[in-house]
Every structure is written in C-alpha cells, then in structure tokens.
Design a protein around this motif. Structure first.
Motif, PDB file in Angstrom:
ATOM      1  N   PHE A 112       0.815  -1.277   0.027  1.00 20.74           N
ATOM      2  CA  PHE A 112       0.111   0.026   0.113  1.00 20.74           C
ATOM      3  C   PHE A 112       0.920   1.384   0.214  1.00 20.74           C
ATOM      4  O   PHE A 112       0.327   2.271  -0.272  1.00 20.74           O
ATOM      5  CB  PHE A 112      -0.832  -0.062   1.306  1.00 20.74           C
ATOM      6  N   CYS A 113       2.124   1.073   0.295  1.00 24.72           N
ATOM      7  CA  CYS A 113       2.970   2.349   0.440  1.00 24.72           C
ATOM      8  C   CYS A 113       3.083   2.900  -1.017  1.00 24.72           C
ATOM      9  O   CYS A 113       3.424   4.087  -1.239  1.00 24.72           O
ATOM     10  CB  CYS A 113       4.458   1.842   0.735  1.00 24.72           C
ATOM     11  N   ILE A 114       2.718   2.143  -2.224  1.00 27.14           N
ATOM     12  CA  ILE A 114       2.894   2.721  -3.395  1.00 27.14           C
ATOM     13  C   ILE A 114       2.037   3.880  -3.775  1.00 27.14           C
ATOM     14  O   ILE A 114       2.265   5.101  -4.351  1.00 27.14           O
ATOM     15  CB  ILE A 114       2.323   1.641  -4.357  1.00 27.14           C
ATOM     16  N   PHE A 115       0.680   4.137  -3.126  1.00 27.91           N
ATOM     17  CA  PHE A 115      -0.091   4.980  -3.232  1.00 27.91           C
ATOM     18  C   PHE A 115       0.569   6.325  -2.611  1.00 27.91           C
ATOM     19  O   PHE A 115       0.744   7.395  -3.682  1.00 27.91           O
ATOM     20  CB  PHE A 115      -1.509   4.801  -2.387  1.00 27.91           C
ATOM     21  N   PRO A 116       1.097   6.386  -1.548  1.00 26.59           N
ATOM     22  CA  PRO A 116       1.653   7.632  -1.073  1.00 26.59           C
ATOM     23  C   PRO A 116       2.718   8.021  -1.947  1.00 26.59           C
ATOM     24  O   PRO A 116       3.020   9.124  -2.253  1.00 26.59           O
ATOM     25  CB  PRO A 116       2.012   7.864   0.306  1.00 26.59           C
ATOM     26  N   ALA A 117       3.588   7.068  -2.306  1.00 27.21           N
ATOM     27  CA  ALA A 117       4.905   7.166  -2.916  1.00 27.21           C
ATOM     28  C   ALA A 117       4.477   7.864  -4.247  1.00 27.21           C
ATOM     29  O   ALA A 117       5.112   8.802  -4.824  1.00 27.21           O
ATOM     30  CB  ALA A 117       5.765   5.959  -3.072  1.00 27.21           C
ATOM     31  N   VAL A 118       3.517   7.358  -4.942  1.00 23.60           N
ATOM     32  CA  VAL A 118       3.183   7.662  -6.386  1.00 23.60           C
ATOM     33  C   VAL A 118       2.562   9.024  -6.377  1.00 23.60           C
ATOM     34  O   VAL A 118       2.976  10.092  -6.955  1.00 23.60           O
ATOM     35  CB  VAL A 118       2.217   6.755  -7.081  1.00 23.60           C
ATOM     36  N   ILE A 119       1.778   9.353  -5.222  1.00 27.38           N
ATOM     37  CA  ILE A 119       1.116  10.710  -5.354  1.00 27.38           C
ATOM     38  C   ILE A 119       2.127  11.661  -5.067  1.00 27.38           C
ATOM     39  O   ILE A 119       2.102  12.757  -5.651  1.00 27.38           O
ATOM     40  CB  ILE A 119      -0.218  10.565  -4.381  1.00 27.38           C
ATOM     41  N   ILE A 120       3.028  11.212  -4.001  1.00 27.00           N
ATOM     42  CA  ILE A 120       4.132  12.457  -3.742  1.00 27.00           C
ATOM     43  C   ILE A 120       5.071  12.860  -5.104  1.00 27.00           C
ATOM     44  O   ILE A 120       5.203  13.995  -5.204  1.00 27.00           O
ATOM     45  CB  ILE A 120       4.814  12.008  -2.617  1.00 27.00           C
ATOM     46  N   ALA A 121       5.348  11.908  -5.548  1.00 27.78           N
ATOM     47  CA  ALA A 121       6.176  11.771  -6.772  1.00 27.78           C
ATOM     48  C   ALA A 121       5.257  12.866  -8.058  1.00 27.78           C
ATOM     49  O   ALA A 121       6.045  13.831  -8.264  1.00 27.78           O
ATOM     50  CB  ALA A 121       6.666  10.850  -7.378  1.00 27.78           C
ATOM     51  N   LEU A 122       3.992  12.506  -8.243  1.00 30.33           N
ATOM     52  CA  LEU A 122       3.380  13.224  -9.182  1.00 30.33           C
ATOM     53  C   LEU A 122       3.089  14.563  -8.923  1.00 30.33           C
ATOM     54  O   LEU A 122       3.017  15.618  -9.730  1.00 30.33           O
ATOM     55  CB  LEU A 122       2.201  12.153  -9.354  1.00 30.33           C
ATOM     56  N   ALA A 123       2.669  14.729  -7.545  1.00 27.28           N
ATOM     57  CA  ALA A 123       2.355  16.187  -7.204  1.00 27.28           C
ATOM     58  C   ALA A 123       3.438  17.058  -6.601  1.00 27.28           C
ATOM     59  O   ALA A 123       3.241  18.064  -6.371  1.00 27.28           O
ATOM     60  CB  ALA A 123       1.320  15.767  -5.863  1.00 27.28           C
ATOM     61  N   ASP A 124       4.669  16.616  -6.718  1.00 23.26           N
ATOM     62  CA  ASP A 124       5.852  17.069  -6.469  1.00 23.26           C
ATOM     63  C   ASP A 124       5.853  17.823  -4.928  1.00 23.26           C
ATOM     64  O   ASP A 124       5.968  18.703  -5.015  1.00 23.26           O
ATOM     65  CB  ASP A 124       6.018  18.246  -7.559  1.00 23.26           C
ATOM     66  N   LEU A 125       5.411  16.872  -4.007  1.00 19.12           N
ATOM     67  CA  LEU A 125       5.206  17.441  -2.532  1.00 19.12           C
ATOM     68  C   LEU A 125       6.639  17.125  -2.073  1.00 19.12           C
ATOM     69  O   LEU A 125       7.406  16.159  -2.418  1.00 19.12           O
ATOM     70  CB  LEU A 125       4.016  16.709  -2.069  1.00 19.12           C
ATOM     71  N   PRO A 126       7.005  18.240  -0.939  1.00 15.61           N
ATOM     72  CA  PRO A 126       8.338  17.518  -0.375  1.00 15.61           C
ATOM     73  C   PRO A 126       8.237  16.298   0.512  1.00 15.61           C
ATOM     74  O   PRO A 126       7.797  16.573   1.495  1.00 15.61           O
ATOM     75  CB  PRO A 126       8.319  18.687   0.337  1.00 15.61           C
ATOM     76  N   ALA A 127       8.846  15.274   0.096  1.00 14.82           N
ATOM     77  CA  ALA A 127       9.008  14.043   0.834  1.00 14.82           C
ATOM     78  C   ALA A 127       9.204  14.248   2.069  1.00 14.82           C
ATOM     79  O   ALA A 127       8.697  13.483   2.821  1.00 14.82           O
ATOM     80  CB  ALA A 127       9.469  12.776  -0.195  1.00 14.82           C
ATOM     81  N   LEU A 128      10.537  14.680   2.018  1.00 14.43           N
ATOM     82  CA  LEU A 128      11.044  14.626   3.402  1.00 14.43           C
ATOM     83  C   LEU A 128      10.330  15.517   4.687  1.00 14.43           C
ATOM     84  O   LEU A 128      10.240  14.773   5.621  1.00 14.43           O
ATOM     85  CB  LEU A 128      12.343  15.530   3.326  1.00 14.43           C
ATOM     86  N   PHE A 129       9.841  16.373   4.075  1.00 13.28           N
ATOM     87  CA  PHE A 129       8.954  17.503   4.942  1.00 13.28           C
ATOM     88  C   PHE A 129       7.862  16.630   5.568  1.00 13.28           C
ATOM     89  O   PHE A 129       7.510  16.490   6.787  1.00 13.28           O
ATOM     90  CB  PHE A 129       8.429  18.568   4.339  1.00 13.28           C
ATOM     91  N   LEU A 130       7.180  15.902   4.580  1.00 14.44           N
ATOM     92  CA  LEU A 130       6.038  15.163   5.039  1.00 14.44           C
ATOM     93  C   LEU A 130       6.166  13.904   5.851  1.00 14.44           C
ATOM     94  O   LEU A 130       5.588  13.515   6.833  1.00 14.44           O
ATOM     95  CB  LEU A 130       5.326  14.486   3.673  1.00 14.44           C
ATOM     96  N   ALA A 131       7.645  13.108   5.689  1.00 13.35           N
ATOM     97  CA  ALA A 131       8.009  11.994   6.242  1.00 13.35           C
ATOM     98  C   ALA A 131       8.048  12.299   7.700  1.00 13.35           C
ATOM     99  O   ALA A 131       8.028  11.575   8.639  1.00 13.35           O
ATOM    100  CB  ALA A 131       9.248  11.638   5.598  1.00 13.35           C
ATOM    101  N   ARG A 132       9.009  13.780   8.080  1.00 15.12           N
ATOM    102  CA  ARG A 132       9.118  14.126   9.318  1.00 15.12           C
ATOM    103  C   ARG A 132       7.567  14.521  10.072  1.00 15.12           C
ATOM    104  O   ARG A 132       7.637  14.365  11.355  1.00 15.12           O
ATOM    105  CB  ARG A 132       9.998  15.530   9.156  1.00 15.12           C
ATOM    106  N   LYS A 133       6.652  15.109   9.361  1.00 15.63           N
ATOM    107  CA  LYS A 133       5.592  15.431   9.912  1.00 15.63           C
ATOM    108  C   LYS A 133       4.866  13.967  10.392  1.00 15.63           C
ATOM    109  O   LYS A 133       4.384  14.062  11.361  1.00 15.63           O
ATOM    110  CB  LYS A 133       4.702  16.227   9.154  1.00 15.63           C
ATOM    111  N   ILE A 134       4.889  12.906   9.563  1.00 16.42           N
ATOM    112  CA  ILE A 134       4.162  11.846   9.751  1.00 16.42           C
ATOM    113  C   ILE A 134       4.972  10.876  10.746  1.00 16.42           C
ATOM    114  O   ILE A 134       4.187  10.526  11.733  1.00 16.42           O
ATOM    115  CB  ILE A 134       4.012  10.839   8.345  1.00 16.42           C
ATOM    116  N   ALA A 135       6.000  10.901  11.003  1.00 12.40           N
ATOM    117  CA  ALA A 135       7.032  10.408  11.874  1.00 12.40           C
ATOM    118  C   ALA A 135       6.586  10.997  13.380  1.00 12.40           C
ATOM    119  O   ALA A 135       7.024  10.345  14.303  1.00 12.40           O
ATOM    120  CB  ALA A 135       8.450  10.614  11.795  1.00 12.40           C
ATOM    121  N   LEU A 136       6.158  12.261  13.308  1.00 11.67           N
ATOM    122  CA  LEU A 136       5.910  13.117  14.696  1.00 11.67           C
ATOM    123  C   LEU A 136       4.762  12.107  15.502  1.00 11.67           C
ATOM    124  O   LEU A 136       4.590  12.247  16.751  1.00 11.67           O
ATOM    125  CB  LEU A 136       5.446  14.335  14.528  1.00 11.67           C
ATOM    126  N   ILE A 137       3.743  11.494  14.616  1.00 14.23           N
ATOM    127  CA  ILE A 137       2.685  10.695  15.206  1.00 14.23           C
ATOM    128  C   ILE A 137       3.084   9.430  15.965  1.00 14.23           C
ATOM    129  O   ILE A 137       2.399   8.911  16.778  1.00 14.23           O
ATOM    130  CB  ILE A 137       1.514  10.637  14.476  1.00 14.23           C
TER     131      ILE A 137
END
Lengths: 256, 270
Positions: free
Chosen positions: B57-82
């Motif tokens: 299921f990791c494929i979904f966030p990975a593909v959307i982050i790549a296609l939408a050009d979102l800052p992956a590291l920033f998101l990863a840090r925020k998600i890691a906070l939880i």
C-alpha cells in the motif's frame, strides 16, 4: 448615484456591559465625499464605522445607504455597496495566499473563473501588490498587509469605502502608499484616524466624535483652526498647521 | 511555545502546497477524497497481525508524492511525529498478547509485537494519506468536496471554522505565553493561579478575535459557503483516477500480492 450616500439618523449604541459608545449621532455623507471621523481613543469611532455595513446592530436609530435602510434583509446588498477595511489586517486576511484572500469577496459575489482572476489582479495592481499574490498573508510586512487588506475590499468594487485607521502603525513610506491609494479611489470614502496631517491632505470634511457624540462636523480647514475645540476633544492641531519651530524659537528646546 | 508555532507554520505550509499545478492538484477534489477514503478503509480492514500485506500500500503515497511534487522529507518528518502517540496506544500489546507467532533463531516473536508494528504502519499510511490529501487539495476545497458528496453544509462550514480557529488560538497562545514567560524571570510565574487566568483570557481573546474575523468575512459577502478558487468537474480523468486506484486497493486487499511475490522469488531462488 444615490447608492453612494450614507445617512446616519439618531444612532445610538450601548454595549452589553452598559457602556454607551454612541449617543444620538446623525450625519449625511454624499457621493464622492472624503470624510474623516476623528476623536480620542474610546470616542466611539470604530463602533460608529461598524454600523455602516451592519457589523454591529444599533441600539436605536437608523443607517441608510442610498435609498436602502440597513436591516437584516438588506445586509447582503449593503455589504456589496460598502467596502469595509478593518483596523487590524490580521482580522481580514485568513486565506492561504494573498490571491485567495483577495478572491474571497468576488467568489462570494458569485463570480467565477477569469472574471475572478481579473478582479483580483486589478485590485492587487491598484494597491501595488501584484507581486505578492502567491505569498501567504502572514509573511507580509505591516504595510503590505494593509495594502492587501484594501485590495480584498477593492476587488468587490464597492461604491463606498470605509476604513478603520488605515495608516496606524505604518512607516512614512507605507503611509504615503496608502494615502495615494485612497486619493485614487474616486467614490465616497469614510475613515477614522489619529493622523490629522493625512486628514488635512485627503478630506474636505471632518467629523469630530467625543464620548460618543458629534462635537463638530464641517470643512476640515475650519475645524483644525479651532484650537479650543481640538483641545476639548483631546486632539492636537496637525503639524502642517502649526507654526515652524525654528521660526518661533521652539526648535532650541529640541536641539541636543 | 516554539512547538505550537512550528506546528502552525507546518500546517500553513501544507495548505500552501495545495496551490501547486501538478496533474494531481488539477483533479476534482471529490476524486481525491474518494480514493483516500477507499485507501484508508482498505488499510484499516486488515487483521491485527497483518504486516506483509500492508507494505504494497506504500505505493499510493509514493506515487502521489512524486506526481504532485510534494516535499517528501517534510511530509515524512511530520508523519513520523505521530509515532510516539501510536506507540503509546499500542504500548501494552507486547505485554498482554504473548501468543507466539514465529521464531527468528532463538528470538520468539509474539503476536503483541507484530500487532504493535502493524498498528504503527497502518497509522503512518492513513495519516500520510490524509496529509497528502490536504497537501494536494487544500482544506477549503476538501470541505467543498465533502459537501458535494452529500455531507450537510452545516458540518463542512463548522469544520472550516474549526480549522481557522486553530490558527487564531495558536497565535494568541504564543503571544500570551511569551508575555508570561518574559515576566516570569525563569521561574514558574505565579504557578497555577496565573496559568488558569491566562487560559481564561486566552479563551475570551480568541473568541473576540474570532468574532472580528467573522465580521470581516461577512463584510466581504460570506453567506455560510466557502468557494474554492479552482473550478473543476468530475470528468474522465477523475473517473480513471478513482477506478484505477480503487481497483488496485481492492486487488491488494483480496489477493496476497506480497505473499505471491515472496513465493515467486523463493521459487526462483530456492
């Protein structure tokens, strides 16, 4: 053009804690007039302004915009006609970007697509803030916020512009920018301020409020020559009308 | 108070990402809401010991982050906070659930440990999907999409005001707390007494500011409806987006793809 007329008739406002902010205030402002409402802190200026587009409900009295009496039923029309710029731009700017914020009003008017973009860009160009369109409002300086706050209202093409202390807390350059924007707005404009030099430059007419009552209403030049009146209302003659300190010898007192 | 300030800035940054121009940003918000919903339902529907089947299921966030050009590291840090919060929720799983599932050499892996890891992965995936949804859609457009999907306007507008109130409350909290700290001279101020007064004032001040903001909104023609700047309709692209991703999620849910790949690999390399 009658919708450019603002008429306040025997207006009174008492806050829930019993403070009487406005007592029996009446005036009529006609099309194209530029009017300053001045007075000391707590004189009731902001309270009065908030009645002009129905942000506050009068305890008694009436407000008419053109031929329309301000009431719950007429509020949407009145708010389209009277553009209100609040004292604190942070209260006015709440969308993620400047563009979104300026587009908020036109979108609420039911405009869509290119029409919204045109309105937004025209308003931003008018206030010299087109380059800020992609920025989030909380990253702007005080002067930029004020200009954008004015743009949010100009984008709705109001017939009457009402501003609560438009130049408070601004540096001289930003103050001059806001004054230029106001000078270019040709319809009726009403604003409160403590900057009496600005009043002298921009307004032909001045209303002095003191403890919720109108103490004077007339030509700005005449009012600012009345030292007794100004002192009674806790105001000071603008610097531009005071005698030159160097000529009177008063400058010596401020020399190092 | 730095942490509150940082959290608010992060939230604002997430909202700014929604202004992007990628193909994902251009999609109708309803399509993104539907796909995210199917994704979350699929991920949380697994049993508590399921681990391997969640990984694809990791494929979904990975593909959307790549296609939408979102800052992956920033998101990863925020998600890691939880992570710490989830770990707290599942803290007692290894203690109470001592069922032996398998052994790695001499190390016994119990059901409690597997369910804890499974809980963390599921939380990261679902929270990540929610972040990505806001980062590609924006909160106003998201609420508008919910409304167009049939959620009553009363709820969506409440949601928007609540979201807006977070910023007002956080700003006021930072200011009030800073003023208190500066006059506390590195001590505790007046302790609980001053703190309770501060909280009371905070409520009243934010209330007043919320009223002022609401007045400013009313003055600009607000009649209980937020309008998203991006006008979109549910077209072919949206239909394909929903159908494609939903089919993938259902396939992953119904068939053990990771197990199949595992068997295939172990079959080729015995």
């Amino acid at each position: 053009m009658s919708h450019h007329i603002v008429e306040v008739i025997h207006l009174q406002h008492i806050y829930p804690d019993g403070t009487i902010a406005i007592r029996d205030v009446s005036f009529r402002i006609t099309h194209g007039e530029s009017v300053a409402i001045i007075g000391a802190n707590g004189a009731g200026k902001s309270t009065l302004l908030q009645h002009l587009n129905g942000c506050l409900e009068a305890t008694s009295g009436q407000v008419r915009i053109g031929d329309t009496l301000l009431s719950k039923g007429t509020l949407p029309d009145i708010r389209r006609t009277v553009g209100m710029v609040f004292q604190n731009p942070d209260d006015q700017l709440f969308m993620p970007t400047v563009f979104d914020d300026v587009a908020f009003g036109p979108l609420n008017l039911g405009l869509v697509g290119t029409e919204v973009e045109k309105r937004v860009m025209d308003a931003l160009i008018q206030v010299g803030a087109a380059h800020l369109r992609a920025k989030p409002p909380y990253h702007l300086s005080g002067g930029e916020k004020k200009r954008v706050a004015i743009a949010t209202v100009l984008a709705m093409t109001p017939d009457i512009l009402v501003l609560d202390e438009p130049v408070s807390g601004l540096d001289p350059f930003a103050r001059r920018q806001i004054m230029t924007i106001l000078q270019e707005f040709n319809h009726t404009k009403i604003f409160t301020t403590h900057d009496l030099n600005m009043v002298l430059e921009l307004c032909q007419r001045t209303i002095i409020l003191h403890e919720g009552e109108i103490m004077a209403d007339g030509p700005t030049g005449d009012i600012f020559q009345n030292d007794v009146l100004l002192a009674a209302c806790h105001l000071e003659k603008p610097f531009a009308l005071q005698l030159c300190p160097a000529c009177t010898g008063a400058a010596g007192a401020i020399k190092p | 108070m730095i942490s509150i300030n940082t959290a608010v800035i992060d939230l604002k940054r997430l909202e700014l990402m929604a202004g992007g121009n990628s193909p994902i940003h251009a999609l109708d918000a309803r399509a993104k809401v539907l796909v995210t919903f199917v994704f979350i339902v699929a991920v949380v529907s697994y049993g508590r010991y399921e681990l391997a089947r969640l990984i694809p299921f990791c494929i979904f966030p990975a593909v959307i982050i790549a296609l939408a050009d979102l800052p992956a590291l920033f998101l990863a840090r925020k998600i890691a906070l939880i992570c710490p919060f989830i770990a707290m929720i599942g803290f007692f799983n290894p203690v109470f659930d001592q069922t032996e599932l398998f052994r790695l050499g001499h190390v016994v892996i119990t059901g409690g440990w597997i369910s804890l890891v499974s809980l963390i992965i599921r939380s990261l995936l679902t929270v990540g999907a929610a972040f990505i949804l806001i980062g590609t859609t924006g909160f106003a457009a998201l609420c508008q999409a919910l409304e167009r999907l049939g959620i009553p306007q009363l709820f969506t507008v409440q949601l928007l005001f609540l979201y807006r109130y977070i910023f007002v409350l956080a700003d006021e909290t930072c200011r009030a707390s800073r003023a208190r700290e500066l006059r506390s001279c590195d001590k505790k101020g007046l302790g609980v007494v001053s703190f309770s007064s501060l909280v009371g004032h905070l409520l009243l001040r934010t209330w007043q500011q919320a009223v002022r903001i609401h007045s400013a909104m009313l003055a600009r023609g607000f009649v209980g409806q937020f309008h998203a700047r991006r006008q979109s309709r549910f077209g072919v692209a949206e239909f394909c987006f929903v159908l494609g991703w939903s089919s993938l999620f259902m396939t992953l849910r119904l068939f053990d793809i990771s197990g199949m790949i595992g068997k295939m690999v172990t079959g080729i390399f015995p």
